[in-house]
Design a protein around this motif. Structure first.
Motif, short mmCIF file in Angstrom:
data_model
loop_
_atom_site.label_atom_id
_atom_site.label_comp_id
_atom_site.label_asym_id
_atom_site.label_seq_id
_atom_site.Cartn_x
_atom_site.Cartn_y
_atom_site.Cartn_z
N THR A 100 -44.40 3.65 62.26
CA THR A 100 -43.06 3.43 62.78
C THR A 100 -42.46 2.17 62.18
O THR A 100 -43.07 1.10 62.21
N LEU A 101 -41.28 2.30 61.62
CA LEU A 101 -40.53 1.16 61.12
C LEU A 101 -39.43 0.86 62.11
O LEU A 101 -38.71 1.77 62.52
N VAL A 102 -39.28 -0.40 62.45
CA VAL A 102 -38.25 -0.78 63.40
C VAL A 102 -37.10 -1.43 62.64
O VAL A 102 -37.32 -2.27 61.77
N VAL A 103 -35.91 -1.02 62.96
CA VAL A 103 -34.74 -1.56 62.29
C VAL A 103 -33.73 -2.01 63.33
O VAL A 103 -33.42 -1.27 64.26
N SER A 104 -33.26 -3.24 63.19
CA SER A 104 -32.20 -3.72 64.07
C SER A 104 -30.89 -3.71 63.31
O SER A 104 -30.79 -4.21 62.20
N THR A 105 -29.87 -3.12 63.92
CA THR A 105 -28.57 -3.04 63.24
C THR A 105 -27.65 -4.19 63.65
O THR A 105 -26.50 -4.24 63.22
N ASN A 106 -28.16 -5.08 64.49
CA ASN A 106 -27.33 -6.18 65.00
C ASN A 106 -26.03 -5.68 65.62
O ASN A 106 -25.02 -6.38 65.59
N GLY A 107 -26.08 -4.49 66.17
CA GLY A 107 -24.88 -3.94 66.80
C GLY A 107 -23.71 -3.81 65.86
O GLY A 107 -22.55 -3.82 66.28
N ASP A 108 -23.98 -3.68 64.57
CA ASP A 108 -22.93 -3.68 63.54
C ASP A 108 -22.84 -2.28 62.92
O ASP A 108 -23.79 -1.80 62.29
N GLU A 109 -21.70 -1.64 63.09
CA GLU A 109 -21.55 -0.26 62.61
C GLU A 109 -21.75 -0.15 61.10
O GLU A 109 -22.39 0.78 60.61
N ALA A 110 -21.20 -1.10 60.37
CA ALA A 110 -21.29 -1.04 58.90
C ALA A 110 -22.76 -1.14 58.47
O ALA A 110 -23.23 -0.42 57.58
N GLU A 111 -23.47 -2.04 59.14
CA GLU A 111 -24.88 -2.23 58.81
C GLU A 111 -25.67 -0.96 59.12
O GLU A 111 -26.53 -0.53 58.35
N GLU A 112 -25.37 -0.37 60.26
CA GLU A 112 -26.04 0.86 60.65
C GLU A 112 -25.78 1.95 59.61
O GLU A 112 -26.71 2.63 59.14
N ALA A 113 -24.53 2.10 59.21
CA ALA A 113 -24.16 3.14 58.25
C ALA A 113 -24.88 2.90 56.92
O ALA A 113 -25.46 3.83 56.33
N GLU A 114 -24.88 1.66 56.48
CA GLU A 114 -25.49 1.34 55.19
C GLU A 114 -26.98 1.64 55.22
O GLU A 114 -27.56 2.10 54.25
N PHE A 115 -27.58 1.36 56.35
CA PHE A 115 -29.01 1.59 56.48
C PHE A 115 -29.36 3.07 56.40
O PHE A 115 -30.34 3.46 55.77
N PHE A 116 -28.54 3.88 57.02
CA PHE A 116 -28.79 5.32 56.95
C PHE A 116 -28.62 5.81 55.52
O PHE A 116 -29.41 6.61 55.03
N GLU A 117 -27.59 5.31 54.85
CA GLU A 117 -27.33 5.78 53.49
C GLU A 117 -28.38 5.30 52.51
O GLU A 117 -28.84 6.06 51.66
N SER A 118 -28.75 4.02 52.62
CA SER A 118 -29.59 3.45 51.57
C SER A 118 -31.07 3.69 51.80
O SER A 118 -31.84 3.73 50.87
N PHE A 119 -31.46 3.83 53.03
CA PHE A 119 -32.90 3.83 53.27
C PHE A 119 -33.39 5.02 54.08
O PHE A 119 -34.26 5.78 53.64
N LEU A 120 -32.81 5.19 55.25
CA LEU A 120 -33.38 6.17 56.18
C LEU A 120 -33.29 7.60 55.66
O LEU A 120 -34.17 8.41 55.92
N SER A 121 -32.23 7.89 54.91
CA SER A 121 -32.07 9.27 54.43
C SER A 121 -33.19 9.66 53.47
O SER A 121 -33.47 10.83 53.29
N LYS A 122 -33.84 8.67 52.87
CA LYS A 122 -34.89 8.97 51.91
C LYS A 122 -36.29 8.72 52.43
O LYS A 122 -37.22 9.43 52.10
N ASN A 123 -36.45 7.67 53.21
CA ASN A 123 -37.79 7.14 53.40
C ASN A 123 -38.50 7.45 54.71
O ASN A 123 -39.63 7.03 54.90
N VAL A 124 -37.83 8.15 55.60
CA VAL A 124 -38.51 8.47 56.85
C VAL A 124 -38.36 9.96 57.15
O VAL A 124 -37.47 10.62 56.63
N ASP A 125 -39.26 10.45 57.99
CA ASP A 125 -39.21 11.87 58.36
C ASP A 125 -38.28 12.13 59.55
O ASP A 125 -37.83 13.25 59.77
N GLY A 126 -38.06 11.07 60.33
CA GLY A 126 -37.21 11.25 61.49
C GLY A 126 -36.84 9.92 62.11
O GLY A 126 -37.44 8.89 61.78
N ILE A 127 -35.86 9.96 62.99
CA ILE A 127 -35.28 8.72 63.51
C ILE A 127 -35.08 8.79 65.02
O ILE A 127 -34.59 9.79 65.55
#
Lengths: 341, 341
Positions: A100-127
């Motif tokens: 399990t990888l834990v990610v904090s988005t600091n309550g920031d929508e842009a950060e959350e979006a960027e994280f999904f685009e740059s990392f989560l879409s490729k590197n994890v099986d589920g969220i």
């Protein structure tokens, strides 16, 4: 979904045609690239949604590339509620062979979006996601198995594990009312998500049912943080007609209230009655202990992880029939509510 | 390092030759695969270390593949100390354009090792590590820029950001002694890492300097968790000669002690004196507030992240001259120590 389509018939070309844009534009939208106008992006997403289109590459990568990684995405990690959910997730994930990888988005929508685009879409099986975005649109573009926790976004198409915020707040307020309180204040934060809205609604409904009109001056709305709970409590208690009871709508606000009572030298359960939402360190420490609405925080994590792993195993990215699980809350009656009648 | 070698001259063949094994075996060791006997693995690692060998593939990936991801690896995430360090790291990382992934190893060496092998070696540019492994060997096989925080492992070859645990414990104990206490107990957990050892050593040194022989019955060693602090406190206070002062060697033990005093109806600063190591919620809540050894937890994270990002930018994986930064601690004197003299 107004019309039934067979997913496998739909290609990127269909999306482009329906949205009246080029295939390249659809691709840019899918890959989260910029240089697409907001209105075009919205149109494309709307068509993707209507056609229930799952991009080939993503569908393929979902079939092939197993990473054995899950991610828990939370707005922040200092609140014990989030660490409890994370703890539950990690426990179940570990048993099932996932890291399990834990990610904090600091309550920031842009950060959350960027994280999904740059990392989560490729590197994890589920969220497992306690989201920061308020609009359903963001959630509908997630092409990985995802389970929402705590905050549910209508029309997101995602599964969710929630608790009955309405009932928790309703029971708390009713308890005050049954003990003869009428000047009942509520301290909460922004109503950005269902939890905040539902807690306020539960408070309001109980009041109305008992024939007490909620008084706006007893609704203190600040942030969901301790400092805000402290400040609101001091303001309420120093006002001309202080309340006899306060409902602190989350754990941190409750801690702020308890500290304010300490500094104002008010005895909880005697000079002022208090109920908090969520267990917290100080509610359990002071004497008498503070009555709280308890929710199964750890279980929210385990339940969400089980649902997610099931989805991953079944390779299920279907968003047409989201499953919502609502766990029960419990009013832990301790000694912080004085009987006035 | 006894001899100077030029890194680029060293190949996997040299390692195999020096270790008297096949190239395949070296490769297995490097990739963390099993089916290599423990003694062979140790021999290979020793040679890698002596020759200062950096595997080509790893060196190459370190140069080329930037992920813009950092990882903070911690034993667990429920203790506020860890979340404070994570908070500091995320803050600095974000400003520098890095995302931060948080990983909890559950204090499990096997899990930590697997995580490094399966994920971290490929997917992040650098690591902030509060390690679980006790042996330097593990740390020497890490081929990514890494900065240790809090727990320093000698001969690990890694940079570290620590605090002066010895001095913190020494100052706390000396404060008790200067106020006339002699029956001073210490409650701590296992001495697995430098922090635990150094805190005990600081306590012991102060006692000896004041001519007080540390009495083994006043050393309660359990776990570093709250329950253990609670239990040890109750045992100490119910013993035939209870101490007049207790040094609680971490934040959770201190919280356990405060709860025990509440339940035993002992007034802190009057019936019993208390100093904790690390700030904690209850120490700041009770009255009088509890004197604690404060360390800059958030700054440990920011400092480590700055060092790490510097290393990444300079593409510096040199382990020959590790840099240790020791941050200062401060005894926050409040009202929990009674003057006996």
């Amino acid at each position: 979904m107004e019309r039934v389509v067979t997913e496998k018939d739909i290609t990127i070309k269909d999306v482009a045609k329906h949205a009246n844009v080029s295939v390249a534009t659809v691709s840019r939208v899918l890959n989260g690239l910029d240089r697409v106008s907001e209105s075009t992006r919205k149109r494309v997403l709307k068509v993707i949604d209507e056609l229930n289109f799952v991009p080939n590459t993503m569908a393929a990568s979902m079939v092939k590339k197993k990473t054995n990684m899950l991610s828990v995405v939370v707005p922040e990690i200092q609140n014990p509620f989030y660490t409890a959910v994370i703890g539950g997730t990690v426990e179940v994930a570990k048993k099932a062979g996932f890291f399990t990888l834990v990610v904090s988005t600091n309550g920031d929508e842009a950060e959350e979006a960027e994280f999904f685009e740059s990392f989560l879409s490729k590197n994890v099986d589920g969220i497992i996601l306690i989201g920061t975005h308020k609009e359903a649109e963001f959630y509908r573009t997630i092409r990985k198995p995802t389970v929402l926790v705590d905050r549910y976004i209508n029309n997101s198409g995602l599964d969710g594990v929630m608790i009955d915020n309405y009932r928790g707040a309703y029971e708390a307020t009713r308890h005050f009312l049954e003990y003869g309180h009428e000047r009942i204040a509520i301290i909460d934060g922004a109503h950005d998500f269902n939890d905040g809205k539902d807690r306020y609604w539960g408070y309001q409904q109980a009041m109305v049912e008992f024939g007490v009109t909620p008084d706006p001056k007893y609704h203190k709305q600040g942030s969901w943080l301790e400092e805000s709970g402290y400040r609101s409590t001091v303001e309420l208690m120093q006002s001309e007609y202080p309340p006899t009871a306060i409902f602190a709508a989350n754990n941190l606000i409750c801690q702020g209230a308890i500290k304010a009572f300490r500094d104002l030298k008010l005895d909880i359960g005697e000079d002022i009655s208090l109920i908090g939402f969520d267990e917290n360190e100080l509610a359990q420490f002071v004497q008498p202990r503070v009555t709280v609405v308890r929710r199964p925080t750890h279980e929210m994590g385990t339940q969400a992880a089980e649902m997610l792993i099931q989805k991953i195993k079944e390779n299920d990215a279907d968003q047409s029939n989201p499953k919502k699980v609502v766990l029960d809350v419990e009013l832990m009656k301790r000694g912080s509510v004085k009987k006035l009648n």
